[in-house]
Design an enzyme around this catalytic site. Structure first.
Site, short mmCIF file in Angstrom:
data_model
loop_
_atom_site.label_atom_id
_atom_site.label_comp_id
_atom_site.label_asym_id
_atom_site.label_seq_id
_atom_site.Cartn_x
_atom_site.Cartn_y
_atom_site.Cartn_z
CG HIS A 126 -9.50 4.75 3.72
ND1 HIS A 126 -8.29 5.40 3.74
CD2 HIS A 126 -10.14 5.15 4.85
CE1 HIS A 126 -8.21 6.16 4.82
NE2 HIS A 126 -9.33 6.04 5.50
CG HIS A 128 -0.80 7.17 -1.12
ND1 HIS A 128 -2.06 7.28 -1.64
CD2 HIS A 128 -0.94 6.52 0.06
CE1 HIS A 128 -2.94 6.74 -0.81
NE2 HIS A 128 -2.29 6.26 0.24
CG HIS A 187 -1.81 1.21 1.31
ND1 HIS A 187 -3.16 1.09 1.49
CD2 HIS A 187 -1.57 2.54 1.22
CE1 HIS A 187 -3.72 2.29 1.50
NE2 HIS A 187 -2.76 3.20 1.35
CE LYS A 191 -7.90 2.15 -0.28
NZ LYS A 191 -6.68 2.86 0.06
CG ASP A 214 -1.39 5.02 4.05
OD1 ASP A 214 -1.50 5.40 2.87
OD2 ASP A 214 -2.11 5.45 4.97
CG HIS A 259 -4.47 2.53 6.01
ND1 HIS A 259 -5.80 2.56 6.36
CD2 HIS A 259 -4.40 3.14 4.80
CE1 HIS A 259 -6.49 3.15 5.41
NE2 HIS A 259 -5.66 3.52 4.45
C1 NCD Z 1 -3.33 9.25 2.13
C2 NCD Z 1 -2.92 10.27 1.06
O1 NCD Z 1 -2.38 11.34 1.41
O2 NCD Z 1 -3.11 10.00 -0.12
N1 NCD Z 1 -3.32 9.89 3.41
C3 NCD Z 1 -3.23 9.27 4.62
O3 NCD Z 1 -3.31 9.98 5.63
N2 NCD Z 1 -3.05 7.99 4.75
C4 NCD Z 1 -4.64 8.65 1.78
C5 NCD Z 1 -5.02 7.43 2.60
O4 NCD Z 1 -4.47 6.35 2.40
O5 NCD Z 1 -5.87 7.56 3.47
ZN ZN Z 2 -3.12 5.18 1.72
#
Ligand code: NCD
Ligand code: ZN
Length: 346
Positions: A136, A15, A13, A99, A247, A174
């Site tokens: 999520h 970003h 996971h 997702k 995450d 998460h």
């Molecule tokens: C994530 C993001 O910034 O894209 N932020 C986070 O606090 N984890 C999005 C997510 O996974 O909730």
């Molecule tokens: Zn995330």
């Protein structure tokens, strides 16, 4: 122990963002992971297979020469997702799942799902086609206390999803509470969960006591110490339902240190080192490899990596800031010492 060798880990996971930001994010992840599940919450989101494939190409362009890193793409589910796209996604080897963001729960989720029941027909197709659902797991009811949203989502939505679609593989991403740990432990084997390094290393006192720490602000928000302890026990337990998902979610310093700061913690720069320090603290380094490198691959039905990495006992300091496109970000544990270091020659 002065050195540990592990099968190269995967991040289930993560970003990456897009454009200029990929220089930072892709190289940091490729440093210690062989594969990463790439979240689709771009602006605009990655709704279709075609969009996921062009995003994948943009990611690949940022890989260092000779890298064997593989991004595993996801689609952003919405009430408008086309059934044909799901079937195409299921047969595309570069797409690992879809997702579900309840609309409004986190960064770039406004185009997510308003009513989970509205996407049951899509979940039925995913179940049939063997395409996993990544969740999520927080509800988006403004009446629900922000600290209770994960528990409410489990009770109000997840129980029903698992019951209605018993063959659908679901990853509760998460997880942040003891309740989620216990729920996953008791659930059928269709359900697994990822755990972040920051939820293992922090609790809400770190976020809110002795001044507010915007760089620790994330969704799901950090919970109590008892929740943190339950997450640690789950991660080190050797239960294959729990595996690594950072995450890692970068935002510029400006967007974090703001009157209305963004949610997300950036951990990709030293991800495996963060996990190693938690496992060592709890005398569980022997279970790190399965958590980081084996259980996720098994759950998704993928081969375990063959390459290995080595971590050395060596003190080093995390930089205070990192370049992030034309901006800068504050990495997790900025300026602090870490005691494990990836050996870059492995
Ligand atoms: C994530 C993001 O910034 O894209 N932020 C986070 O606090 N984890 C999005 C997510 O996974 O909730
Ligand atoms: Zn995330």
């Amino acid at each position: 122990m002065e050195q540990i060798t592990l099968i190269c880990p995967d991040d289930w996971h993560c970003h990456f963002r897009d454009g200029d930001y990929l220089t930072r994010t892709v190289q940091d992840s490729a440093r210690c992971f062989q594969r990463a599940v790439v979240m689709p919450n771009l602006k605009p989101p990655v709704f279709t297979v075609a969009e996921a494939m062009s995003y994948r190409q943009r990611i690949l362009q940022h890989l260092p020469a000779g890298s064997d890193f593989t991004p595993l793409m996801t689609l952003y589910l919405s009430e408008k997702t086309a059934e044909a796209d799901l079937r195409e996604a299921a047969s595309n080897p570069h797409i690992i799942g879809c997702k579900l963001y309840p609309a409004g729960v986190t960064t770039n989720s406004t185009q997510g799902v308003t009513k989970v029941a509205a996407i049951y027909p899509l979940l039925e197709i995913m179940e049939e086609a063997g395409l996993p659902l990544l969740v999520h797991g927080e509800n988006n009811d403004a009446q629900t206390d922000v600290f209770d949203r994960e528990a409410r989502f489990i009770e109000e939505e997840l129980v029903e999803i698992l019951k209605r679609f018993p063959k659908l593989r679901v990853v509760l991403e998460h997880i942040s509470t003891q309740k989620a740990v216990e729920f996953v432990q008791a659930a059928p084997s269709q359900l697994a969960a990822t755990i972040t390094a920051h939820h293992l290393l922090l609790n809400r006192n770190d976020l809110l006591d002795e001044g507010i720490r915007p760089h620790y602000y994330c969704k799901p928000i950090l919970k109590r110490q008892k929740d943190q302890e339950a997450l640690i026990q789950a991660a080190i337990s050797g239960n294959p339902k729990f595996f690594l998902g950072t995450d890692s979610a970068p935002h510029s310093i400006q967007n974090k240190e703001s009157a209305c700061g963004c949610a997300g913690v950036y951990t990709a720069h030293a991800a495996i080192e963060f996990y190693a320090s938690v496992f060592e603290q709890h005398k569980a380094l022997d279970t790190l490899e399965n958590f980081a490198s084996v259980y996720g691959a098994h759950f998704y039905g993928l081969a375990v990596n063959t390459r290995k990495i080595t971590l050395q006992k060596e003190e080093w300091k995390v930089p205070g800031t990192l370049d992030f496109g034309k901006e800068t970000l504050a990495p997790f544990m900025a300026g602090e010492s870490l005691y494990w270091k990836l050996n870059r020659d492995t």
